[in-house]
Write a protein that holds these residues in place. Structure first.
Motif, PDB file in Angstrom:
ATOM      1  N   GLY A  26      -8.557   4.331   2.401  1.00 24.51           N
ATOM      2  CA  GLY A  26      -8.077   3.645   1.210  1.00 24.51           C
ATOM      3  C   GLY A  26      -6.882   4.366   0.634  1.00 24.51           C
ATOM      4  O   GLY A  26      -6.863   5.592   0.569  1.00 24.51           O
ATOM      5  N   LEU A  27      -5.857   3.610   0.256  1.00 21.04           N
ATOM      6  CA  LEU A  27      -4.649   4.192  -0.320  1.00 21.04           C
ATOM      7  C   LEU A  27      -4.189   3.304  -1.460  1.00 21.04           C
ATOM      8  O   LEU A  27      -3.934   2.116  -1.264  1.00 21.04           O
ATOM      9  CB  LEU A  27      -3.543   4.310   0.736  1.00 21.04           C
ATOM     10  N   ALA A  28      -4.133   3.851  -2.661  1.00 22.50           N
ATOM     11  CA  ALA A  28      -3.675   3.112  -3.840  1.00 22.50           C
ATOM     12  C   ALA A  28      -2.473   3.832  -4.430  1.00 22.50           C
ATOM     13  O   ALA A  28      -2.463   5.062  -4.520  1.00 22.50           O
ATOM     14  CB  ALA A  28      -4.789   3.004  -4.878  1.00 22.50           C
ATOM     15  N   GLU A  29      -1.448   3.062  -4.812  1.00 20.86           N
ATOM     16  CA  GLU A  29      -0.218   3.650  -5.346  1.00 20.86           C
ATOM     17  C   GLU A  29       0.222   2.940  -6.607  1.00 20.86           C
ATOM     18  O   GLU A  29       0.038   1.730  -6.760  1.00 20.86           O
ATOM     19  CB  GLU A  29       0.909   3.558  -4.314  1.00 20.86           C
ATOM     20  N   SER A  30       0.785   3.687  -7.518  1.00 16.16           N
ATOM     21  CA  SER A  30       1.499   3.142  -8.666  1.00 16.16           C
ATOM     22  C   SER A  30       2.627   4.113  -8.971  1.00 16.16           C
ATOM     23  O   SER A  30       2.779   5.137  -8.284  1.00 16.16           O
ATOM     24  CB  SER A  30       0.563   2.977  -9.880  1.00 16.16           C
ATOM     25  N   ILE A  31       3.423   3.812  -9.977  1.00 14.40           N
ATOM     26  CA  ILE A  31       4.559   4.676 -10.280  1.00 14.40           C
ATOM     27  C   ILE A  31       4.056   6.061 -10.693  1.00 14.40           C
ATOM     28  O   ILE A  31       3.288   6.202 -11.647  1.00 14.40           O
ATOM     29  CB  ILE A  31       5.415   4.073 -11.401  1.00 14.40           C
ATOM     30  N   GLY A  32       4.466   7.084  -9.953  1.00 15.63           N
ATOM     31  CA  GLY A  32       4.103   8.453 -10.279  1.00 15.63           C
ATOM     32  C   GLY A  32       2.692   8.844  -9.902  1.00 15.63           C
ATOM     33  O   GLY A  32       2.213   9.899 -10.335  1.00 15.63           O
ATOM     34  N   PHE A  33       2.014   8.039  -9.082  1.00  7.08           N
ATOM     35  CA  PHE A  33       0.629   8.368  -8.732  1.00  7.08           C
ATOM     36  C   PHE A  33       0.251   7.701  -7.415  1.00  7.08           C
ATOM     37  O   PHE A  33       0.667   6.578  -7.132  1.00  7.08           O
ATOM     38  CB  PHE A  33      -0.318   7.883  -9.833  1.00  7.08           C
ATOM     39  N   PHE A  34      -0.505   8.423  -6.603  1.00  8.54           N
ATOM     40  CA  PHE A  34      -1.147   7.773  -5.456  1.00  8.54           C
ATOM     41  C   PHE A  34      -2.464   8.460  -5.153  1.00  8.54           C
ATOM     42  O   PHE A  34      -2.654   9.644  -5.421  1.00  8.54           O
ATOM     43  CB  PHE A  34      -0.236   7.720  -4.225  1.00  8.54           C
ATOM     44  N   LYS A  35      -3.390   7.680  -4.633  1.00  8.17           N
ATOM     45  CA  LYS A  35      -4.745   8.132  -4.339  1.00  8.17           C
ATOM     46  C   LYS A  35      -5.043   7.824  -2.881  1.00  8.17           C
ATOM     47  O   LYS A  35      -4.777   6.717  -2.401  1.00  8.17           O
ATOM     48  CB  LYS A  35      -5.745   7.412  -5.243  1.00  8.17           C
ATOM     49  N   ARG A  74       2.458   4.819 -17.654  1.00  6.26           N
ATOM     50  CA  ARG A  74       3.144   3.531 -17.537  1.00  6.26           C
ATOM     51  C   ARG A  74       4.622   3.717 -17.219  1.00  6.26           C
ATOM     52  O   ARG A  74       5.500   3.030 -17.757  1.00  6.26           O
ATOM     53  CB  ARG A  74       2.958   2.707 -18.808  1.00  6.26           C
ATOM     54  N   GLY A  75       4.897   4.673 -16.348  1.00 12.78           N
ATOM     55  CA  GLY A  75       6.252   4.908 -15.887  1.00 12.78           C
ATOM     56  C   GLY A  75       7.051   5.874 -16.728  1.00 12.78           C
ATOM     57  O   GLY A  75       8.171   6.243 -16.349  1.00 12.78           O
ATOM     58  N   TYR A  76       6.515   6.325 -17.870  1.00 17.72           N
ATOM     59  CA  TYR A  76       7.257   7.237 -18.742  1.00 17.72           C
ATOM     60  C   TYR A  76       6.783   8.665 -18.511  1.00 17.72           C
ATOM     61  O   TYR A  76       5.573   8.937 -18.537  1.00 17.72           O
ATOM     62  CB  TYR A  76       7.058   6.855 -20.212  1.00 17.72           C
TER      63      TYR A  76
END
Length: 265
Positions: free
Chosen positions: A85-94, A122-124
């Motif tokens: 499993g790989l989850a990503e968002s701005i400035g983070f990944f798991k 939230r990107g900041y």
């Protein structure tokens, strides 16, 4: 005596190759070889033997995000595992990984690794750039110092869930009392109003579970500051952040299997 201890330790490492300890050793060495500037954020007391049954939370320098991701995936492969499993968002990944070794005996291992690239909400960015994090070595592994780690733990929970985690509240309070000038520099990007609200929250004598209003004030002050500080950048990052959340529903990072039985197993 020292020689016997070293031999015993080397034997343990060899026997644990391919297990959780083997993966963790591979992960830390791979990050070091890739010259990734990182530190374990919390729950590092049992490292490098294991992660204490919890996720492994790591923070890396904002410029090292892509290299950190490649290093984590390479370490999983080297340790004989696969990412499930790989989850990503701005400035983070798991990344969730599982592996197995059959030499000399069969052992399974599994680990979830959370990588914070800098520290964003939230990107900041929440941390000032080019200011070294307070760190120390724990069994040769870079970890955040207790006060800074506790403050980060509280801040993340306040912003995301508007509550204070009891576990990190005492260390964060001590940091607010004894290390505030340093914390002010590290969290300068929050803005003066949010910083003042954060310190008041950490030093408050109100019971932890009754500080929801104070938590909202920290979050609201930060969002207002972020919007007025860099409105275009903030709005763009906010849009990208929300898109990544939608993407998780369209393309889930992994599957959950539930094993059920007539007896309620």
């Amino acid at each position: 005596m020292g020689g016997l201890v070293l031999v015993k330790k080397s034997v343990d490492i060899e026997l644990m190759s391919g297990s959780e300890a083997g993966f963790l050793a591979t992960l830390f060495s791979t990050l070091a070889e890739a010259r990734v500037r990182y530190a374990v954020m919390r729950n590092y007391e049992t490292l490098p033997d294991n992660a204490g049954g919890s996720d492994l939370d790591i923070i890396v320098d904002r410029e090292d995000g892509s290299r950190a991701k490649m290093a984590v995936l390479a370490a999983i492969h080297t340790a004989g595992g696969v990412p499930i499993g790989l989850a990503e968002s701005i400035g983070f990944f798991k990344v969730c990984a599982i592996g197995r070794t059959v030499d000399p005996v069969t052992r399974w291992w599994g680990q979830c690794v959370d990588i914070n690239v800098g520290l964003l909400f939230r990107g900041y960015p929440l941390l000032a750039a080019n200011i070294p994090w307070p760190m120390r070595l724990h069994n040769g592994i870079p970890v955040l110092c207790e006060g800074f780690a506790g403050t980060l733990g509280v801040l993340k929970e306040v912003l995301n869930n508007q509550r204070i985690p009891v576990r990190y509240a005492p260390s964060a309070r001590r940091a607010a009392e004894d290390e505030w000038p340093q914390l002010e520099r590290l969290f300068a990007s929050l803005g003066r109003t949010a910083l003042a609200a954060l310190r008041a929250l950490l030093l408050s004598d109100t019971p932890v579970d009754e500080r929801r209003g104070e938590c909202k004030k920290v979050r609201r002050s930060l969002l207002v500051h972020a919007l007025f500080q860099r409105p275009i950048v903030y709005c763009w990052h906010r849009i990208c952040y929300e898109v990544t959340k939608v993407r998780r529903f369209v393309k889930p990072p992994g599957l959950v299997v539930a094993i059920l039985g007539v007896d309620g197993a």
